[in-house]
Write a protein that holds these residues in place. Structure first.
Motif, short mmCIF file in Angstrom:
data_model
loop_
_atom_site.label_atom_id
_atom_site.label_comp_id
_atom_site.label_asym_id
_atom_site.label_seq_id
_atom_site.Cartn_x
_atom_site.Cartn_y
_atom_site.Cartn_z
N ILE A 68 0.84 -1.19 0.00
CA ILE A 68 0.00 0.00 0.00
C ILE A 68 0.88 1.24 0.00
O ILE A 68 1.78 1.37 0.83
N MET A 69 0.63 2.14 -0.92
CA MET A 69 1.35 3.41 -0.97
C MET A 69 0.69 4.39 0.01
O MET A 69 -0.46 4.80 -0.18
N LEU A 70 1.40 4.74 1.04
CA LEU A 70 0.85 5.59 2.09
C LEU A 70 0.81 7.05 1.66
O LEU A 70 1.60 7.48 0.81
N LEU A 71 -0.08 7.80 2.27
CA LEU A 71 -0.16 9.23 2.01
C LEU A 71 0.91 9.97 2.82
O LEU A 71 1.30 9.52 3.90
N LYS A 72 1.38 11.09 2.29
CA LYS A 72 2.28 12.00 2.99
C LYS A 72 3.61 11.36 3.36
O LYS A 72 4.23 11.73 4.38
N PHE A 76 10.60 8.73 -2.33
CA PHE A 76 11.92 8.27 -2.79
C PHE A 76 12.71 7.63 -1.64
O PHE A 76 13.21 6.51 -1.76
N PHE A 77 12.82 8.32 -0.51
CA PHE A 77 13.58 7.78 0.62
C PHE A 77 12.85 6.61 1.26
O PHE A 77 13.48 5.69 1.80
N TYR A 78 11.52 6.63 1.21
CA TYR A 78 10.73 5.52 1.75
C TYR A 78 11.02 4.22 1.00
O TYR A 78 11.10 3.15 1.61
N LEU A 79 11.18 4.32 -0.31
CA LEU A 79 11.42 3.12 -1.11
C LEU A 79 12.89 2.72 -1.15
O LEU A 79 13.22 1.53 -1.22
N ILE A 80 13.78 3.71 -1.10
CA ILE A 80 15.20 3.40 -1.32
C ILE A 80 15.91 2.94 -0.06
O ILE A 80 16.89 2.19 -0.11
N SER A 81 15.44 3.35 1.13
CA SER A 81 16.18 3.05 2.36
C SER A 81 16.25 1.55 2.69
O SER A 81 17.33 1.07 3.08
N PRO A 82 15.18 0.73 2.54
CA PRO A 82 15.35 -0.71 2.78
C PRO A 82 16.31 -1.36 1.80
O PRO A 82 17.06 -2.27 2.18
N LEU A 124 17.50 5.96 9.93
CA LEU A 124 17.05 7.35 10.00
C LEU A 124 16.15 7.69 8.82
O LEU A 124 15.07 8.29 8.99
N MET A 125 16.57 7.30 7.60
CA MET A 125 15.76 7.59 6.42
C MET A 125 14.44 6.84 6.46
O MET A 125 13.39 7.39 6.09
N SER A 126 14.47 5.58 6.90
CA SER A 126 13.24 4.79 6.96
C SER A 126 12.24 5.39 7.93
O SER A 126 11.05 5.50 7.61
N SER A 127 12.71 5.78 9.11
CA SER A 127 11.79 6.31 10.12
C SER A 127 11.27 7.69 9.73
O SER A 127 10.09 7.98 9.91
N TYR A 222 6.25 -0.29 6.92
CA TYR A 222 6.72 -1.08 5.78
C TYR A 222 5.98 -2.41 5.72
O TYR A 222 5.63 -3.00 6.74
N MET A 223 5.78 -2.88 4.50
CA MET A 223 5.03 -4.11 4.29
C MET A 223 5.55 -4.80 3.03
O MET A 223 6.38 -4.24 2.31
N SER A 224 5.08 -5.99 2.81
CA SER A 224 5.37 -6.72 1.57
C SER A 224 6.88 -6.81 1.31
O SER A 224 7.66 -7.11 2.21
#
Length: 315
Positions: A68-72, A76-82, A124-127, A222-224
């Protein structure tokens, strides 16, 4: 001939990464089995014979779950950090001395410390990019905990460096053929083991993923497949820390059966500690690092430097 050698080297690294990933899958199964028997239950036992294919069914489930793509969120950092965390774990593998003919860094300990330090930025980027109060709180706790225990851990690495005057792991193997370093300095052996548990965010130092107060911490959003990357990086670091710890204090070669057996004992100890010890209070964790562990390590480092200066002047 050169092209063939390059191809064989590339093929060997691919096999190595696949072997590590399969090892991570069965490490999760081993942990679930041991924790099951510690808690007087069976653990995974339904998928095939004794639940041996349970890791593969879990992997398939995670990969096909909806992401699920979360709002707000900062996408870029949400996807790249893991992915960065997973790549950092793989980068450490390339410096391990698998044999004398393969790639081994002269400054591997410095490289290892650099990769561990960069792991903080992943959390840090993930959180921060998740835009969640729970994940941000978990990230802040993780950063303060990791920085605290990395200080003592890096000082222990410097103490071990004074034994061989080298940052290369092959020299640690060479100098421990007659006398192992865990026998010479068993205090640093125990303290480094504790620091590694805290660095890996394992029980009783798992404040990053405190389910009772943080709802899983920095990775709550994070999921999936994104959660799979974080999960693989975490358990891959347990295996790599085990190899590094065994080479540092026992001097076993990577291809020796004794090394694999010792790493297995290291991982089983971490699992048994998780099943038997309760979580500490966070302020006790920080006091334990800065007042107890760091004091002992600094005194040992001072003692080592004085002893080394005296020996150099004597000879």
């Amino acid at each position: 001939m050169i092209i063939l050698n390059i191809f064989m080297l590339f093929f060997s690294f691919i096999l190595l990464i696949l072997g590590i990933l399969i090892g991570v899958a069965f490490l999760v199964l081993l942990e679930r089995k041991i924790l099951g028997y510690v808690q007087d239950r069976k653990g995974p036992n339904k998928v095939f014979f004794l639940g041996i294919f349970q890791p593969f069914s879990d992997a398939i489930k995670l990969f096909i779950k909806e992401n699920i793509m979360l709002l707000k969120v900062n996408l870029f950092f949400y996807l790249i950090s893991p992915m960065i965390g997973f790549i950092m774990s793989i980068m450490i593998i390339f410096g391990l001395p698998l044999s004398c003919n393969m790639f081994s860094m002269n400054l591997f300990m410095m490289y290892f410390m650099s990769c561990l330090s960069l792991g903080i930025y992943v959390i840090l980027m993930s959180s921060w990019s998740s835009n969640s109060n729970y994940s941000m709180l978990g990230g802040m706790r993780s950063i303060s905990q990791s920085l605290s225990y990395e200080v003592s851990m890096f000082l222990i690495f410097f103490i071990m460096f004074n034994y061989v005057d080298s940052f290369q792991l092959l020299d640690f193997m060479k100098y421990q053929k007659n006398l192992m370093f865990w026998f010479v300095n068993h205090m640093m052996f125990i303290i480094l083991f504790i620091s590694m548990i805290a660095e890996l965010n394992r029980m009783p130092f798992d404040f990053v993923e405190g389910e009772s107060e943080l709802v899983s911490g920095f990775n709550v959003e994070y999921m999936s497949i994104m959660f799979t990357y974080i999960f693989l990086a975490e358990y891959m670091m347990i295996m790599l820390m085990g190899f590094f710890f065994v080479i540092l204090f026992f001097g076993y070669s990577m291809i020796m059966i004794k090394n694999i057996f010792s790493v297995l004992i290291f991982m089983m100890l971490m699992i048994l500690i998780r099943g038997s010890l309760p979580r500490l209070r966070y302020d006790n964790l920080m006091y334990f690092c800065w007042y107890n562990i760091l004091s002992i390590v600094m005194l040992m480092l001072l003692f080592m430097l004085i002893l080394k200066i005296l020996l150099i002047n004597f000879y």
